[in-house]
Motif scaffolding. Sequence first.
Motif, PDB file in Angstrom:
ATOM      1  N   LEU A   1       3.807  17.936  23.928  1.00  0.00           N
ATOM      2  CA  LEU A   1       3.164  18.730  22.883  1.00  0.00           C
ATOM      3  C   LEU A   1       3.610  18.304  21.481  1.00  0.00           C
ATOM      4  CD1 LEU A   1       1.301  21.096  22.159  1.00  0.00           C
ATOM      5  CD2 LEU A   1       3.257  22.638  22.465  1.00  0.00           C
ATOM      6  N   ASP A   2       4.797  17.741  21.372  1.00  0.00           N
ATOM      7  CA  ASP A   2       5.274  17.302  20.053  1.00  0.00           C
ATOM      8  C   ASP A   2       4.430  16.178  19.470  1.00  0.00           C
ATOM      9  OD1 ASP A   2       7.262  19.172  19.984  1.00  0.00           O
ATOM     10  OD2 ASP A   2       8.868  17.813  20.599  1.00  0.00           O
ATOM     11  N   GLN A   3       3.583  15.574  20.287  1.00  0.00           N
ATOM     12  CA  GLN A   3       2.711  14.496  19.799  1.00  0.00           C
ATOM     13  C   GLN A   3       1.296  14.984  19.478  1.00  0.00           C
ATOM     14  OE1 GLN A   3       4.349  11.659  19.308  1.00  0.00           O
ATOM     15  NE2 GLN A   3       6.134  12.614  20.290  1.00  0.00           N
ATOM     16  N   PHE A   4       1.030  16.272  19.657  1.00  0.00           N
ATOM     17  CA  PHE A   4      -0.371  16.703  19.553  1.00  0.00           C
ATOM     18  C   PHE A   4      -0.902  16.638  18.129  1.00  0.00           C
ATOM     19  CE2 PHE A   4       0.377  20.601  17.486  1.00  0.00           C
ATOM     20  CZ  PHE A   4      -0.712  21.459  17.532  1.00  0.00           C
ATOM     21  N   GLN A   5      -0.039  16.613  17.126  1.00  0.00           N
ATOM     22  CA  GLN A   5      -0.513  16.495  15.753  1.00  0.00           C
ATOM     23  C   GLN A   5      -1.095  15.111  15.463  1.00  0.00           C
ATOM     24  OE1 GLN A   5      -1.003  19.060  14.199  1.00  0.00           O
ATOM     25  NE2 GLN A   5       0.741  20.398  13.847  1.00  0.00           N
ATOM     26  N   ARG A   6      -0.918  14.162  16.354  1.00  0.00           N
ATOM     27  CA  ARG A   6      -1.512  12.829  16.184  1.00  0.00           C
ATOM     28  C   ARG A   6      -2.983  12.804  16.589  1.00  0.00           C
ATOM     29  NH1 ARG A   6       3.103   8.393  17.855  1.00  0.00           N
ATOM     30  NH2 ARG A   6       4.895   9.505  16.963  1.00  0.00           N
ATOM     31  N   ILE A   7      -3.452  13.884  17.185  1.00  0.00           N
ATOM     32  CA  ILE A   7      -4.837  13.981  17.653  1.00  0.00           C
ATOM     33  C   ILE A   7      -5.647  14.739  16.613  1.00  0.00           C
ATOM     34  CG2 ILE A   7      -6.318  14.886  19.500  1.00  0.00           C
ATOM     35  CD1 ILE A   7      -3.710  14.743  21.288  1.00  0.00           C
ATOM     36  N   GLN A   8      -6.911  14.349  16.430  1.00  0.00           N
ATOM     37  CA  GLN A   8      -7.759  14.999  15.438  1.00  0.00           C
ATOM     38  C   GLN A   8      -8.997  15.579  16.105  1.00  0.00           C
ATOM     39  OE1 GLN A   8      -7.778  13.115  11.697  1.00  0.00           O
ATOM     40  NE2 GLN A   8      -9.812  13.844  11.089  1.00  0.00           N
TER      41      GLN A   8
ATOM     42  N   ILE B   1      -6.309  24.194  19.635  1.00  0.00           N
ATOM     43  CA  ILE B   1      -6.481  24.365  21.079  1.00  0.00           C
ATOM     44  C   ILE B   1      -7.029  23.091  21.704  1.00  0.00           C
ATOM     45  CG2 ILE B   1      -7.724  25.644  22.854  1.00  0.00           C
ATOM     46  CD1 ILE B   1      -5.464  27.228  21.542  1.00  0.00           C
ATOM     47  N   ILE B   2      -8.024  22.491  21.065  1.00  0.00           N
ATOM     48  CA  ILE B   2      -8.590  21.241  21.578  1.00  0.00           C
ATOM     49  C   ILE B   2      -7.531  20.147  21.591  1.00  0.00           C
ATOM     50  CG2 ILE B   2     -10.257  19.396  21.091  1.00  0.00           C
ATOM     51  CD1 ILE B   2     -12.143  21.641  20.062  1.00  0.00           C
ATOM     52  N   LYS B   3      -6.780  20.026  20.518  1.00  0.00           N
ATOM     53  CA  LYS B   3      -5.722  19.014  20.449  1.00  0.00           C
ATOM     54  C   LYS B   3      -4.691  19.221  21.548  1.00  0.00           C
ATOM     55  CE  LYS B   3      -4.068  18.693  16.268  1.00  0.00           C
ATOM     56  NZ  LYS B   3      -3.702  19.153  14.911  1.00  0.00           N
ATOM     57  N   ALA B   4      -4.355  20.475  21.838  1.00  0.00           N
ATOM     58  CA  ALA B   4      -3.375  20.758  22.884  1.00  0.00           C
ATOM     59  C   ALA B   4      -3.904  20.384  24.261  1.00  0.00           C
ATOM     60  CB  ALA B   4      -2.999  22.241  22.844  1.00  0.00           C
ATOM     61  N   ILE B   5      -5.188  20.630  24.510  1.00  0.00           N
ATOM     62  CA  ILE B   5      -5.800  20.257  25.792  1.00  0.00           C
ATOM     63  C   ILE B   5      -5.841  18.745  25.939  1.00  0.00           C
ATOM     64  CG2 ILE B   5      -7.953  20.285  27.119  1.00  0.00           C
ATOM     65  CD1 ILE B   5      -8.476  23.089  25.898  1.00  0.00           C
ATOM     66  N   VAL B   6      -6.183  18.039  24.866  1.00  0.00           N
ATOM     67  CA  VAL B   6      -6.223  16.577  24.911  1.00  0.00           C
ATOM     68  C   VAL B   6      -4.829  16.006  25.153  1.00  0.00           C
ATOM     69  CG1 VAL B   6      -6.702  14.489  23.577  1.00  0.00           C
ATOM     70  CG2 VAL B   6      -8.285  16.415  23.482  1.00  0.00           C
ATOM     71  N   ALA B   7      -3.820  16.570  24.493  1.00  0.00           N
ATOM     72  CA  ALA B   7      -2.456  16.095  24.701  1.00  0.00           C
ATOM     73  C   ALA B   7      -2.064  16.209  26.171  1.00  0.00           C
ATOM     74  CB  ALA B   7      -1.480  16.875  23.822  1.00  0.00           C
ATOM     75  N   ASP B   8      -2.410  17.333  26.785  1.00  0.00           N
ATOM     76  CA  ASP B   8      -2.116  17.512  28.217  1.00  0.00           C
ATOM     77  C   ASP B   8      -2.847  16.470  29.053  1.00  0.00           C
ATOM     78  OD1 ASP B   8      -1.328  19.296  30.668  1.00  0.00           O
ATOM     79  OD2 ASP B   8      -3.509  19.040  30.818  1.00  0.00           O
TER      80      ASP B   8
ATOM     81  N   TRP C   1       6.831  25.380   8.583  1.00  0.00           N
ATOM     82  CA  TRP C   1       5.760  24.386   8.494  1.00  0.00           C
ATOM     83  C   TRP C   1       6.240  23.020   8.994  1.00  0.00           C
ATOM     84  CZ3 TRP C   1       0.630  24.527   7.528  1.00  0.00           C
ATOM     85  CH2 TRP C   1      -0.010  23.308   7.250  1.00  0.00           C
ATOM     86  N   ARG C   2       7.431  22.643   8.604  1.00  0.00           N
ATOM     87  CA  ARG C   2       7.965  21.342   9.027  1.00  0.00           C
ATOM     88  C   ARG C   2       8.149  21.293  10.541  1.00  0.00           C
ATOM     89  NH1 ARG C   2      10.131  16.963   6.716  1.00  0.00           N
ATOM     90  NH2 ARG C   2      11.697  15.776   7.877  1.00  0.00           N
ATOM     91  N   VAL C   3       8.559  22.409  11.124  1.00  0.00           N
ATOM     92  CA  VAL C   3       8.705  22.470  12.580  1.00  0.00           C
ATOM     93  C   VAL C   3       7.340  22.299  13.252  1.00  0.00           C
ATOM     94  CG1 VAL C   3       9.499  23.863  14.534  1.00  0.00           C
ATOM     95  CG2 VAL C   3      10.707  23.979  12.344  1.00  0.00           C
ATOM     96  N   VAL C   4       6.331  22.993  12.725  1.00  0.00           N
ATOM     97  CA  VAL C   4       4.982  22.898  13.285  1.00  0.00           C
ATOM     98  C   VAL C   4       4.483  21.456  13.254  1.00  0.00           C
ATOM     99  CG1 VAL C   4       2.571  23.565  12.935  1.00  0.00           C
ATOM    100  CG2 VAL C   4       4.385  25.275  12.742  1.00  0.00           C
ATOM    101  N   GLN C   5       4.801  20.738  12.195  1.00  0.00           N
ATOM    102  CA  GLN C   5       4.327  19.369  12.051  1.00  0.00           C
ATOM    103  C   GLN C   5       5.147  18.362  12.856  1.00  0.00           C
ATOM    104  OE1 GLN C   5       1.439  18.846  10.502  1.00  0.00           O
ATOM    105  NE2 GLN C   5       1.428  21.052  10.147  1.00  0.00           N
ATOM    106  N   ALA C   6       6.460  18.530  12.884  1.00  0.00           N
ATOM    107  CA  ALA C   6       7.336  17.517  13.485  1.00  0.00           C
ATOM    108  C   ALA C   6       7.791  17.858  14.903  1.00  0.00           C
ATOM    109  CB  ALA C   6       8.564  17.310  12.601  1.00  0.00           C
TER     110      ALA C   6
END
Length: 232
Positions: A174-181, A161-168, A105-110
């Motif tokens: 990709l490590d920043q995609f958790q900042r997107i909602q 999936i949406i967050k990953a597309i926006v990050a691109d 879980w920590r890896v997924v988040q960080a």
Amino acid sequence: MTTLLLVRHGLTAMTGPVLAGWTPDLHLDERGRGQAGRLAARIAGLPLAAVVSSPLDRCLETAEAIAAGHAEPIEKIETDDRFGEVRYGDWTGRPLKELAEEPLWRVVQAHPSAARFPGEDGESLAEAQFRAVAAVRDWNERIEAEHGKDALYAVCSHGDIIKAIVADALGLHLDQFQRIQADPASLTVIRYTELRPFVVRTNDTGGDVEALVPKRDEDAGGDSDAAVGGGA
């Protein structure tokens, strides 16, 4: 300048407390159907060239509401597995509170670019992003070829999936995609040009959408790519 409307599906009984993933026969609940109907009404006047969906029921039902509620009803919804949810493997169907105790879980988040979900059908977040972005590029080419460079189309998909597309589109690792909602039934809009994508809206759950209709260059005062810093 193809415009992509990314729509997250409406609420289900599992949205929030449980990692639904590719759980079969998971449908919109009453709240989700209401959200889908309101979103459909809000974008009904936009000239959508196509509606594309993840093959999962909750997305298909959201896409069906959009297609049925459009000013010019869209008879066919295209499906593309590449817009399907991340394959969470053995994590599918487990409560998030429980998963938060797992070391992964920590890896997924960080450090999500390093995360691979356990199990035979688990995939990495990097693989999920790759397939989703490849799908966007393929659909951009198809929509432009069939409907012209100023066409709009909608894709109904899932939060990660949406967050990953926006990050691109933002040029983020990709490590920043958790900042997107991307909330349920939210609208995220990206315009793709020859030079770069422009992220026009993220996580939009209300408001006017008239400004999303592409304007001809002579109406807009020229190509927006040419404005240093995006203009005033």
